[in-house]
Design a protein around this motif. Structure first.
Motif, PDB file in Angstrom:
ATOM      1  N   ILE A  55      -0.424  13.285   0.658  1.00  0.00           N
ATOM      2  CA  ILE A  55      -0.383  12.051  -0.125  1.00  0.00           C
ATOM      3  C   ILE A  55       0.736  12.173  -1.158  1.00  0.00           C
ATOM      4  CG2 ILE A  55      -1.656  10.486  -1.640  1.00  0.00           C
ATOM      5  CD1 ILE A  55      -4.245  11.543  -0.426  1.00  0.00           C
ATOM      6  N   PHE A  56       1.664  11.224  -1.127  1.00  0.00           N
ATOM      7  CA  PHE A  56       2.744  11.167  -2.105  1.00  0.00           C
ATOM      8  C   PHE A  56       2.346  10.200  -3.217  1.00  0.00           C
ATOM      9  CE2 PHE A  56       6.937  12.718  -0.086  1.00  0.00           C
ATOM     10  CZ  PHE A  56       6.279  13.633   0.713  1.00  0.00           C
ATOM     11  N   VAL A  57       2.514  10.618  -4.466  1.00  0.00           N
ATOM     12  CA  VAL A  57       2.177   9.783  -5.617  1.00  0.00           C
ATOM     13  C   VAL A  57       3.266   9.904  -6.676  1.00  0.00           C
ATOM     14  CG1 VAL A  57      -0.327   9.920  -5.268  1.00  0.00           C
ATOM     15  CG2 VAL A  57       0.820  11.656  -6.662  1.00  0.00           C
ATOM     16  N   SER A  58       3.242   8.975  -7.630  1.00  0.00           N
ATOM     17  CA  SER A  58       4.106   9.068  -8.807  1.00  0.00           C
ATOM     18  C   SER A  58       3.216   9.164 -10.052  1.00  0.00           C
ATOM     19  CB  SER A  58       5.072   7.889  -8.862  1.00  0.00           C
ATOM     20  OG  SER A  58       6.065   8.022  -7.864  1.00  0.00           O
ATOM     21  N   LYS A  59       2.966   8.032 -10.720  1.00  0.00           N
ATOM     22  CA  LYS A  59       2.126   8.058 -11.920  1.00  0.00           C
ATOM     23  C   LYS A  59       0.863   7.230 -11.777  1.00  0.00           C
ATOM     24  CE  LYS A  59       6.008   8.794 -15.115  1.00  0.00           C
ATOM     25  NZ  LYS A  59       6.697   8.287 -16.339  1.00  0.00           N
ATOM     26  N   PHE A  60       0.842   6.255 -10.868  1.00  0.00           N
ATOM     27  CA  PHE A  60      -0.346   5.423 -10.680  1.00  0.00           C
ATOM     28  C   PHE A  60      -1.383   6.203  -9.883  1.00  0.00           C
ATOM     29  CE2 PHE A  60       3.170   2.303 -10.951  1.00  0.00           C
ATOM     30  CZ  PHE A  60       2.756   1.639 -12.103  1.00  0.00           C
ATOM     31  N   ASP A  61      -2.651   6.147 -10.323  1.00  0.00           N
ATOM     32  CA  ASP A  61      -3.669   6.998  -9.707  1.00  0.00           C
ATOM     33  C   ASP A  61      -4.743   6.243  -8.929  1.00  0.00           C
ATOM     34  OD1 ASP A  61      -5.047   5.810 -11.773  1.00  0.00           O
ATOM     35  OD2 ASP A  61      -5.699   7.676 -12.719  1.00  0.00           O
TER      36      ASP A  61
ATOM     37  N   GLU B  65       2.065  13.899 -13.993  1.00  0.00           N
ATOM     38  CA  GLU B  65       0.934  13.206 -14.616  1.00  0.00           C
ATOM     39  C   GLU B  65      -0.370  13.346 -13.834  1.00  0.00           C
ATOM     40  OE1 GLU B  65       4.206  11.345 -16.956  1.00  0.00           O
ATOM     41  OE2 GLU B  65       3.925  12.338 -15.033  1.00  0.00           O
ATOM     42  N   LEU B  66      -0.323  13.435 -12.524  1.00  0.00           N
ATOM     43  CA  LEU B  66      -1.542  13.465 -11.719  1.00  0.00           C
ATOM     44  C   LEU B  66      -1.919  14.871 -11.252  1.00  0.00           C
ATOM     45  CD1 LEU B  66      -1.033  10.232  -9.566  1.00  0.00           C
ATOM     46  CD2 LEU B  66      -1.981  10.493 -11.872  1.00  0.00           C
TER      47      LEU B  66
ATOM     48  N   ARG C 170       1.334   4.501  -3.791  1.00  0.00           N
ATOM     49  CA  ARG C 170       2.123   4.020  -4.925  1.00  0.00           C
ATOM     50  C   ARG C 170       3.118   5.090  -5.376  1.00  0.00           C
ATOM     51  NH1 ARG C 170       0.881  -0.448  -7.800  1.00  0.00           N
ATOM     52  NH2 ARG C 170       3.018  -0.099  -8.513  1.00  0.00           N
ATOM     53  N   TYR C 171       3.795   5.674  -4.397  1.00  0.00           N
ATOM     54  CA  TYR C 171       4.892   6.599  -4.649  1.00  0.00           C
ATOM     55  C   TYR C 171       6.131   5.749  -4.898  1.00  0.00           C
ATOM     56  CZ  TYR C 171       8.319  10.331  -3.806  1.00  0.00           C
ATOM     57  OH  TYR C 171       9.352  11.237  -3.928  1.00  0.00           O
ATOM     58  N   MET C 172       6.631   5.804  -6.121  1.00  0.00           N
ATOM     59  CA  MET C 172       7.653   4.853  -6.546  1.00  0.00           C
ATOM     60  C   MET C 172       9.065   5.371  -6.295  1.00  0.00           C
ATOM     61  SD  MET C 172       5.581   2.551  -7.323  1.00  0.00           S
ATOM     62  CE  MET C 172       6.617   1.290  -8.037  1.00  0.00           C
ATOM     63  N   GLN C 173       9.261   5.863  -5.077  1.00  0.00           N
ATOM     64  CA  GLN C 173      10.579   6.274  -4.623  1.00  0.00           C
ATOM     65  C   GLN C 173      10.783   5.745  -3.206  1.00  0.00           C
ATOM     66  OE1 GLN C 173      13.086   8.165  -6.121  1.00  0.00           O
ATOM     67  NE2 GLN C 173      11.926   8.097  -8.035  1.00  0.00           N
ATOM     68  N   VAL C 174      12.013   5.431  -2.868  1.00  0.00           N
ATOM     69  CA  VAL C 174      12.336   4.976  -1.521  1.00  0.00           C
ATOM     70  C   VAL C 174      12.731   6.187  -0.687  1.00  0.00           C
ATOM     71  CG1 VAL C 174      13.864   3.537  -0.124  1.00  0.00           C
ATOM     72  CG2 VAL C 174      13.129   2.748  -2.390  1.00  0.00           C
ATOM     73  N   LEU C 175      12.037   6.394   0.422  1.00  0.00           N
ATOM     74  CA  LEU C 175      12.386   7.490   1.319  1.00  0.00           C
ATOM     75  C   LEU C 175      13.639   7.120   2.110  1.00  0.00           C
ATOM     76  CD1 LEU C 175       8.854   8.469   2.690  1.00  0.00           C
ATOM     77  CD2 LEU C 175      10.120   9.501   0.797  1.00  0.00           C
ATOM     78  N   SER C 176      14.544   8.067   2.209  1.00  0.00           N
ATOM     79  CA  SER C 176      15.805   7.790   2.889  1.00  0.00           C
ATOM     80  C   SER C 176      15.616   7.743   4.399  1.00  0.00           C
ATOM     81  CB  SER C 176      16.833   8.865   2.535  1.00  0.00           C
ATOM     82  OG  SER C 176      16.487  10.098   3.160  1.00  0.00           O
ATOM     83  N   ASP C 177      16.594   7.156   5.066  1.00  0.00           N
ATOM     84  CA  ASP C 177      16.607   7.124   6.522  1.00  0.00           C
ATOM     85  C   ASP C 177      16.613   8.539   7.082  1.00  0.00           C
ATOM     86  OD1 ASP C 177      16.727   6.108   9.096  1.00  0.00           O
ATOM     87  OD2 ASP C 177      18.901   5.902   9.067  1.00  0.00           O
ATOM     88  N   ASP C 178      17.365   9.428   6.453  1.00  0.00           N
ATOM     89  CA  ASP C 178      17.428  10.817   6.907  1.00  0.00           C
ATOM     90  C   ASP C 178      16.052  11.483   6.807  1.00  0.00           C
ATOM     91  OD1 ASP C 178      20.110  10.627   7.475  1.00  0.00           O
ATOM     92  OD2 ASP C 178      20.768  11.496   5.573  1.00  0.00           O
ATOM     93  N   PHE C 179      15.330  11.218   5.720  1.00  0.00           N
ATOM     94  CA  PHE C 179      13.991  11.797   5.568  1.00  0.00           C
ATOM     95  C   PHE C 179      13.088  11.327   6.695  1.00  0.00           C
ATOM     96  CE2 PHE C 179       9.612  11.739   4.338  1.00  0.00           C
ATOM     97  CZ  PHE C 179       9.406  12.870   3.554  1.00  0.00           C
ATOM     98  N   LEU C 180      13.067  10.026   6.940  1.00  0.00           N
ATOM     99  CA  LEU C 180      12.169   9.474   7.952  1.00  0.00           C
ATOM    100  C   LEU C 180      12.521   9.980   9.348  1.00  0.00           C
ATOM    101  CD1 LEU C 180      11.995   5.842   6.553  1.00  0.00           C
ATOM    102  CD2 LEU C 180      10.167   7.543   6.503  1.00  0.00           C
ATOM    103  N   LYS C 181      13.811  10.092   9.646  1.00  0.00           N
ATOM    104  CA  LYS C 181      14.214  10.611  10.955  1.00  0.00           C
ATOM    105  C   LYS C 181      13.836  12.072  11.100  1.00  0.00           C
ATOM    106  CE  LYS C 181      18.111   7.471  11.795  1.00  0.00           C
ATOM    107  NZ  LYS C 181      19.597   7.363  11.872  1.00  0.00           N
ATOM    108  N   GLU C 182      14.036  12.849  10.052  1.00  0.00           N
ATOM    109  CA  GLU C 182      13.734  14.281  10.110  1.00  0.00           C
ATOM    110  C   GLU C 182      12.229  14.522  10.199  1.00  0.00           C
ATOM    111  OE1 GLU C 182      14.573  18.342  10.249  1.00  0.00           O
ATOM    112  OE2 GLU C 182      15.954  16.639  10.360  1.00  0.00           O
ATOM    113  N   PHE C 183      11.451  13.769   9.449  1.00  0.00           N
ATOM    114  CA  PHE C 183      10.000  13.939   9.503  1.00  0.00           C
ATOM    115  C   PHE C 183       9.464  13.483  10.857  1.00  0.00           C
ATOM    116  CE2 PHE C 183       5.648  12.280   8.373  1.00  0.00           C
ATOM    117  CZ  PHE C 183       5.059  13.536   8.286  1.00  0.00           C
TER     118      PHE C 183
END
Length: 287
Positions: free
Chosen positions: A95-101, A129-130, A174-187
């Motif tokens: 689970i990817f998160v930022s600050k919202f819980d 924070e979490l 509510r992970y407040m980052q945009v995953l790159s195309d490279d990340f999605l292809k690699e995963f």
């Protein structure tokens, strides 16, 4: 999975060009292998002429592995693409998160109550924070900061961690980052995101502010598979709630958080139960 039986089952998702006799041929193949069908559902896209099916069956004793391999060959012989999943398989989830819980709490509590057949093996965040929440749940927490200057290095660290943990599903709670195309292809595995808007309206950041400025009478939430295009992946689930001129941005955020939890929870459940079949930029959900 169906509660009609406690025996291990196989679930197949199929799609391909429609033609007469497909349902009968699939059922006949399972019967010939000694299997017992528990549930079956199908759909035909009337515009494209594509046939979709989800079917659950209990294989004959000791035949699950052989049936899984054989089914792929059978599906190809009738022009279908297929995916076969065992009901006893427990996907490893991060689970990817930022600050919202709020979504994090909801997902973990559902998992701990036995609602999800999976193993949550990590909580990954670009903030700390979490961390105490993850520790309270007994789930390993991994802090990987992300900035514009370090995004590539941060994603490389995330991918290395996911590989080491053999993660099969990433949930962006509510992970407040945009995953790159490279990340999605690699995963190259499923990533489910919750967006706090009824897509395609109000994509991107601060959709509740956009909704308030537009004076909408409905706000929504959308769970979808993440793709390289922001907030544009195949939609799994959506829901809405009514608002009026009396509701300010804070009211919309509060009401929206309830929607986000429910919509994300349902999408994750359907995915884990192998009820979602993606084709093109759409989904068929066998709910």
């Amino acid at each position: 999975m169906s509660s009609a039986t406690t025996a291990p089952m196989l679930v197949a998702l199929l799609h391909g060009p429609d033609r007469p006799g497909l349902v009968a041929r699939v059922a006949g193949w399972i019967f010939e292998q000694g299997g017992n069908i528990i549930h079956a559902d199908q759909h035909r896209d009337m515009v494209s002429g594509v046939f979709f099916q989800r079917i659950e069956w209990v294989p004959s004793e000791g035949a699950a592995s052989a049936d899984t391999v054989a089914f792929y060959a059978f599906a190809a012989s009738i022009g279908m693409q297929a995916r076969v999943i065992s009901s006893i398989h427990r996907p490893r989830v991060a689970i990817f998160v930022s600050k919202f819980d709020h979504c994090l709490h909801d997902l973990v509590l559902r998992w701990k109550s036995g609602e999800y057949t999976c193993d949550v093996v990590a909580i990954i965040s670009n903030h700390r924070e979490l961390e105490s929440i993850a520790q309270g749940y007994g789930i390993p927490f991994h802090h990987i900061p992300v900035t514009a200057a370090t995004k590539a290095e941060s994603e490389a660290a995330q991918l290395a961690l996911l590989r080491s943990l053999d993660v099969e599903l990433v949930i962006l709670a509510r992970y407040m980052q945009v995953l790159s195309d490279d990340f999605l292809k690699e995963f190259s595995r499923s990533v489910i995101n919750i967006h706090h808007s009824f897509l395609p309206a109000f994509a991107g950041g601060k959709p509740y502010h956009q909704a308030a400025e537009r004076g909408v009478k409905l706000i929504g939430a959308t769970a979808h598979y993440a793709t390289a295009v922001l907030d544009d992946g195949p939609i799994i689930q959506q829901d809405v709630t009514r608002v009026t001129h009396r509701h300010g941005v804070e009211d919309l955020v509060r009401k929206g958080r309830d929607l986000e939890k429910i919509v994300l929870a349902q999408a994750v459940r359907w995915h884990l139960e192998s009820r979602v079949l993606v084709y093109g930029n759409k989904t068929v959900v066998f709910d």
